[in-house]
Write a protein that holds these residues in place. Structure first.
Motif, PDB file in Angstrom:
ATOM      1  N   THR A 640      86.693  -4.938 -39.323  1.00 17.78           N
ATOM      2  CA  THR A 640      87.401  -3.733 -39.756  1.00 17.78           C
ATOM      3  C   THR A 640      88.767  -3.604 -39.080  1.00 17.78           C
ATOM      4  O   THR A 640      89.565  -2.751 -39.479  1.00 17.78           O
ATOM      5  CB  THR A 640      86.564  -2.491 -39.442  1.00 17.78           C
ATOM      6  OG1 THR A 640      86.348  -2.412 -38.018  1.00 17.78           O
ATOM      7  CG2 THR A 640      85.227  -2.552 -40.153  1.00 17.78           C
ATOM      8  N   ARG A 641      89.043  -4.412 -38.059  1.00 16.21           N
ATOM      9  CA  ARG A 641      90.306  -4.361 -37.333  1.00 16.21           C
ATOM     10  C   ARG A 641      91.105  -5.650 -37.479  1.00 16.21           C
ATOM     11  O   ARG A 641      92.003  -5.921 -36.687  1.00 16.21           O
ATOM     12  CB  ARG A 641      90.044  -4.122 -35.840  1.00 16.21           C
ATOM     13  CG  ARG A 641      89.215  -2.894 -35.540  1.00 16.21           C
ATOM     14  CD  ARG A 641      90.000  -1.642 -35.729  1.00 16.21           C
ATOM     15  NE  ARG A 641      89.217  -0.463 -35.354  1.00 16.21           N
ATOM     16  CZ  ARG A 641      89.715   0.766 -35.332  1.00 16.21           C
ATOM     17  NH1 ARG A 641      90.978   0.964 -35.645  1.00 16.21           N
ATOM     18  NH2 ARG A 641      88.945   1.789 -34.992  1.00 16.21           N
ATOM     19  N   SER A 642      90.773  -6.453 -38.471  1.00 24.18           N
ATOM     20  CA  SER A 642      91.367  -7.791 -38.588  1.00 24.18           C
ATOM     21  C   SER A 642      92.551  -7.864 -39.538  1.00 24.18           C
ATOM     22  O   SER A 642      92.989  -8.955 -39.887  1.00 24.18           O
ATOM     23  CB  SER A 642      90.294  -8.780 -39.054  1.00 24.18           C
ATOM     24  OG  SER A 642      89.779  -8.405 -40.330  1.00 24.18           O
ATOM     25  N   SER A 643      93.075  -6.731 -39.981  1.00 24.88           N
ATOM     26  CA  SER A 643      94.168  -6.782 -40.961  1.00 24.88           C
ATOM     27  C   SER A 643      95.460  -7.326 -40.363  1.00 24.88           C
ATOM     28  O   SER A 643      96.276  -7.928 -41.067  1.00 24.88           O
ATOM     29  CB  SER A 643      94.409  -5.382 -41.539  1.00 24.88           C
ATOM     30  OG  SER A 643      94.721  -4.470 -40.487  1.00 24.88           O
ATOM     31  N   LEU A 644      95.671  -7.138 -39.055  1.00 22.28           N
ATOM     32  CA  LEU A 644      96.900  -7.604 -38.408  1.00 22.28           C
ATOM     33  C   LEU A 644      96.725  -8.925 -37.677  1.00 22.28           C
ATOM     34  O   LEU A 644      97.650  -9.402 -37.024  1.00 22.28           O
ATOM     35  CB  LEU A 644      97.400  -6.547 -37.405  1.00 22.28           C
ATOM     36  CG  LEU A 644      97.764  -5.184 -37.977  1.00 22.28           C
ATOM     37  CD1 LEU A 644      98.173  -4.246 -36.852  1.00 22.28           C
ATOM     38  CD2 LEU A 644      98.888  -5.308 -38.998  1.00 22.28           C
ATOM     39  N   TYR A 645      95.547  -9.525 -37.778  1.00 26.59           N
ATOM     40  CA  TYR A 645      95.254 -10.723 -36.977  1.00 26.59           C
ATOM     41  C   TYR A 645      95.837 -11.978 -37.626  1.00 26.59           C
ATOM     42  O   TYR A 645      95.801 -12.143 -38.854  1.00 26.59           O
ATOM     43  CB  TYR A 645      93.749 -10.874 -36.810  1.00 26.59           C
ATOM     44  CG  TYR A 645      93.355 -12.193 -36.176  1.00 26.59           C
ATOM     45  CD1 TYR A 645      93.591 -12.421 -34.822  1.00 26.59           C
ATOM     46  CD2 TYR A 645      92.776 -13.206 -36.937  1.00 26.59           C
ATOM     47  CE1 TYR A 645      93.247 -13.623 -34.239  1.00 26.59           C
ATOM     48  CE2 TYR A 645      92.423 -14.407 -36.356  1.00 26.59           C
ATOM     49  CZ  TYR A 645      92.666 -14.625 -35.008  1.00 26.59           C
ATOM     50  OH  TYR A 645      92.336 -15.820 -34.437  1.00 26.59           O
ATOM     51  N   GLN A 670      86.752 -15.684 -34.055  1.00 31.04           N
ATOM     52  CA  GLN A 670      86.256 -15.647 -35.418  1.00 31.04           C
ATOM     53  C   GLN A 670      86.062 -14.190 -35.832  1.00 31.04           C
ATOM     54  O   GLN A 670      85.758 -13.330 -34.999  1.00 31.04           O
ATOM     55  CB  GLN A 670      84.938 -16.410 -35.546  1.00 31.04           C
ATOM     56  CG  GLN A 670      83.826 -15.879 -34.659  1.00 31.04           C
ATOM     57  CD  GLN A 670      82.553 -16.698 -34.779  1.00 31.04           C
ATOM     58  OE1 GLN A 670      82.536 -17.690 -35.490  1.00 31.04           O
ATOM     59  NE2 GLN A 670      81.497 -16.274 -34.097  1.00 31.04           N
ATOM     60  N   VAL A 671      86.255 -13.911 -37.090  1.00 26.44           N
ATOM     61  CA  VAL A 671      86.143 -12.555 -37.618  1.00 26.44           C
ATOM     62  C   VAL A 671      84.713 -12.324 -38.085  1.00 26.44           C
ATOM     63  O   VAL A 671      84.120 -13.164 -38.780  1.00 26.44           O
ATOM     64  CB  VAL A 671      87.144 -12.330 -38.767  1.00 26.44           C
ATOM     65  CG1 VAL A 671      87.023 -10.918 -39.316  1.00 26.44           C
ATOM     66  CG2 VAL A 671      88.566 -12.596 -38.291  1.00 26.44           C
ATOM     67  N   GLY A 672      84.170 -11.196 -37.682  1.00 27.04           N
ATOM     68  CA  GLY A 672      82.797 -10.885 -38.077  1.00 27.04           C
ATOM     69  C   GLY A 672      82.396  -9.507 -37.600  1.00 27.04           C
ATOM     70  O   GLY A 672      83.240  -8.649 -37.292  1.00 27.04           O
TER      71      GLY A 672
END
Length: 724
Positions: A640-645, A670-672
């Motif tokens: 949910t916080r990976s939009s700027l990654y 890794q995103v999860g």
């Protein structure tokens, strides 16, 4: 015949007669000789630098009857008519008086027709920047694609006002201002041809007053000839121009250099009698200071053009460079502030007072040559300072000798002997040992030998007698013997302990191996800091024991030379550790302990110590540590916080963690989904717990309960906010 002014009479008629502007002439000459002509030329520059003159010479080159070349004949009818301004195919237009678009359209109606007499129809538009926008727009199409028989020559003093559409259609040449040297050189040539007497310094005044314009210089020369009645003198030119007497300005400089306020204000009084322009006086002062500064850096630049070379050389040598720079800056600022002064003279005087009052601070005065006798004085003071230092300090400062350097040893203080053991001689020689073996050292008197004194009597140590030959029998006193030295941990109470020898590099006494005490001194130097007692007398000691003792002495001295410096000077002591090294060691151990203590459970609590900021903080605060394998850290980023990654955050986080842990760290992200192990969740939980605790504290507060009971007050839970 009417008089023709010098500016028109001496206007150049050929390229080779031009003064300056070589960069423009070279391009035009090569274009004419190689038949690479453009259809539009733009000449830009200040007034009187040759824009119109070059355009007219170019028109001659294009239409001369002998052909197109960079050297027109100047004799044909075309060249003559162009010089007189009556050539029909040279159309000169004053754009300042014909700015309307109707004038431009009327001008362009005849462009399509062929020239009447010449080879090209040349349009010379002077002050072209004065045309209106409509006129420029009407000129654009014709200027871009004119007929082959048309050439446009544009001249302007302000090319920035021209539209870029016009600039892009022309070859632009920027003419430079004339330097005073060029102006004076040309004026000298013209006045010699005109047979007008002149003074060299007057020409320099005219050259500076022209301000880069040759036409202005010629006009001022005409005025100076009329003012001087057919001659040009410095005093008359200065009076005509209203410039200051440079002699008075040099007096000001001399008074500033000598820091003489009386002479300074006396010169200001003389200057005020001429009712000068004080702004011009400050400008003249700054100009002289500028020349002095250049003369200090480049002495070969001094010339006598103004007749003040001697003054310039004198002040360049006597004034400090930093003072010249400070005076120059003050003159510039005073000239700027002069209009705000109560009166011009007061502002001028305050500027001079500031020059006297302020001096540069913190300037290092480094002598250019060493002082005479400085080395000899240091050589005389060094032995005295060394002899005055305590022997304990000298021993502590002992360093290892060079391979070929002899480091003499100060003689040890002899122990007090019993009356029965006193030698018959009045003074017992004080033996001293070099690093080199005593049998290889030639007798010599070192520069500091006369300064080696006994502690008791303060008398110079006598030189040793020549060493006796070993083969000849030696008669010895009954009380002197050569036993082996006795090493005792504690000396007798009534017998003082011999002091340890101190190494002194400046003292090189003679070394002789004459008695057994010499061996005792060498052993003291080898086996420091063990104390050695006085020798015991054995009357039956022979030469064989001496030979054995000498051989042992050789071995011990060889061990001294091969041993490291710490073994000779003093007992080994642990090297002191600096505070910075200790802090670095502690920090390294702390960083290593942090990495070992890093676990998925400790990651949220350890994260605030890393000081992560910016966008990287938004990413790293939402990471959950999955595990660590050596220096490889695996994280999961809350989806949910990976939009700027992006991958750049992974590299930046690795750099931050490497600095924090003090060793290279690799980061894998890794995103999860995360399950409560992120720093952001820990912070949110902490805030919530503190907020609930604050609300409970308010509910339990006696005052709040009293208000609720008596007045029916109610506590609004949402009004309690976290302010941390």
């Amino acid at each position: 015949m009417s008089y023709q002014v010098l500016a028109r009479k001496w206007r150049p008629r050929l390229f080779r007669e031009m003064v300056g502007q070589e960069h423009v002439l070279q391009a035009l000459i090569n274009a004419l000789d190689n038949n690479r002509l453009h259809h539009a030329y733009l000449f830009a520059g200040t007034r009187g630098v040759g824009k119109t003159t070059i355009a007219r010479i170019l028109a001659k080159c294009l239409n001369c009857e002998t052909g197109v070349s960079s050297e027109p004949c100047g004799q044909c009818s075309v060249c003559t008519e162009i010089a007189d301004g009556r050539f029909v195919d040279l159309i000169e237009v004053d754009a300042a008086s014909r700015t309307k678009v109707e004038d431009t359209r009327e001008l362009l109606e005849n462009v399509q027709y062929a020239p009447t007499r010449g080879r090209y129809k040349v349009y010379l538009i002077d002050e072209v920047h004065m045309l209106s926008n409509s006129s420029f727009n009407a000129l654009l199409k014709t200027l871009e694609e004119p007929p082959p028989h048309v050439k446009f020559l544009l001249a302007t003093t302000d090319p920035q006002k021209l539209p870029v559409t016009v600039l892009s259609r022309c070859l632009q040449f920027n003419l430079k201002n004339m330097s005073p040297e060029r102006v004076v050189e040309h004026l000298r040539f013209v006045l010699e041809k005109e047979l007008v007497p002149f003074e060299e310094q007057a020409l320099w005044h005219l050259g500076r007053a022209a301000d880069g314009s040759m036409r202005d210089a010629m006009s001022l020369t005409d005025q100076a000839i009329a003012f001087g009645g057919g001659k040009i003198s410095e005093a008359e030119v200065r009076a005509m121009l209203g410039t200051l007497d440079s002699t008075l300005v040099w007096k000001l400089v001399r008074a500033l250099s000598d820091e003489n306020p009386s002479a300074l204000f006396a010169t200001v009084g003389e200057l005020s009698e001429q009712a000068p322009d004080y702004s011009a006086a400050l400008a003249e002062l700054a100009s002289i200071l500028h020349r002095i500064a250049i003369a200090q850096v480049l002495p070969e630049s001094i010339d006598n053009a103004l007749g003040d070379a001697e003054l310039l050389q004198h002040h360049a040598a006597s004034m400090a460079g930093e003072n010249v720079q400070l005076f120059y800056q003050m003159a510039l600022l005073a000239r700027r502030d002069l209009p705000m002064a109560p009166d011009p003279r007061g502002g001028f005087e305050m500027a001079l007072l500031r020059m006297l009052a302020f001096k540069p601070q913190g300037v290092a005065h480094i002598p250019t040559a060493p002082l005479a006798g400085a080395n000899e004085q240091q050589a005389q003071q060094a032995p005295q300072q060394r002899s005055a230092e305590p022997s304990s300090q000298l021993a502590a400062q002992t360093s290892s000798p060079a391979p070929n350097q002899q480091v003499p040893v100060e003689p040890a203080r002899q122990p007090s002997l019993q009356p029965s053991q006193q030698p018959p001689a009045a003074e017992q020689p004080q033996p001293q040992v070099d690093d080199a073996p005593p049998w290889d050292v030639e007798p010599q008197a070192g520069p500091g030998s006369e300064e080696v004194m006994h502690d008791a009597g303060k008398k110079p140590a006598p030189e040793f007698a020549p060493e006796p030959q070993v083969s000849a029998p030696v008669a010895e006193p009954v009380h002197e013997a050569a036993p082996e030295p006795v090493v005792a941990p504690q000396p007798p109470v009534n017998q003082p302990v011999a002091q340890q020898p101190v190494i002194e590099q400046s003292v090189q006494p003679d070394v002789r191996e004459t008695n057994v005490q010499e061996a005792v001194v060498v052993e003291q130097a080898v086996e420091q800091p063990v104390a050695v007692t006085a020798p015991v007398s054995h009357p039956d000691t022979g030469l064989d024991e001496r030979a054995a003792l000498r051989e042992r002495l050789r071995q011990q001295v060889a061990e001294v030379q091969s041993a490291p410096p710490q073994q000779v000077a003093q007992p080994e002591t642990p090297a002191p550790v600096s505070e910075r090294e200790q802090q670095a060691s502690e920090q390294a151990s702390t960083s290593a302990a942090r990495l070992e203590a890093l676990t998925p459970g400790s990651w949220p609590a350890m994260y605030p110590q890393m000081g992560v900021t910016g966008i990287l903080h938004s990413i790293a605060a939402n990471l959950e540590l999955l595990g660590r394998q050596d220096n490889i850290l695996s994280f999961t980023l809350d989806q949910t916080r990976s939009s700027l990654y992006d991958e750049g955050h992974q590299r930046r986080l690795a750099d931050v963690l490497s600095d924090f842990f003090g060793q290279p760290v690799t980061v894998q992200i890794q995103v999860g989904d995360v399950y409560g192990g992120t720093p952001a969740q820990l912070i949110a939980a902490t805030k919530e717990a503190q907020l609930l605790s604050a609300r409970d504290s308010l509910n339990q507060d006696p005052l709040v309960q009293e208000l609720q009971a008596e007045l029916g007050a109610q506590l609004v839970p949402d009004s309690v906010e976290y302010l941390g």
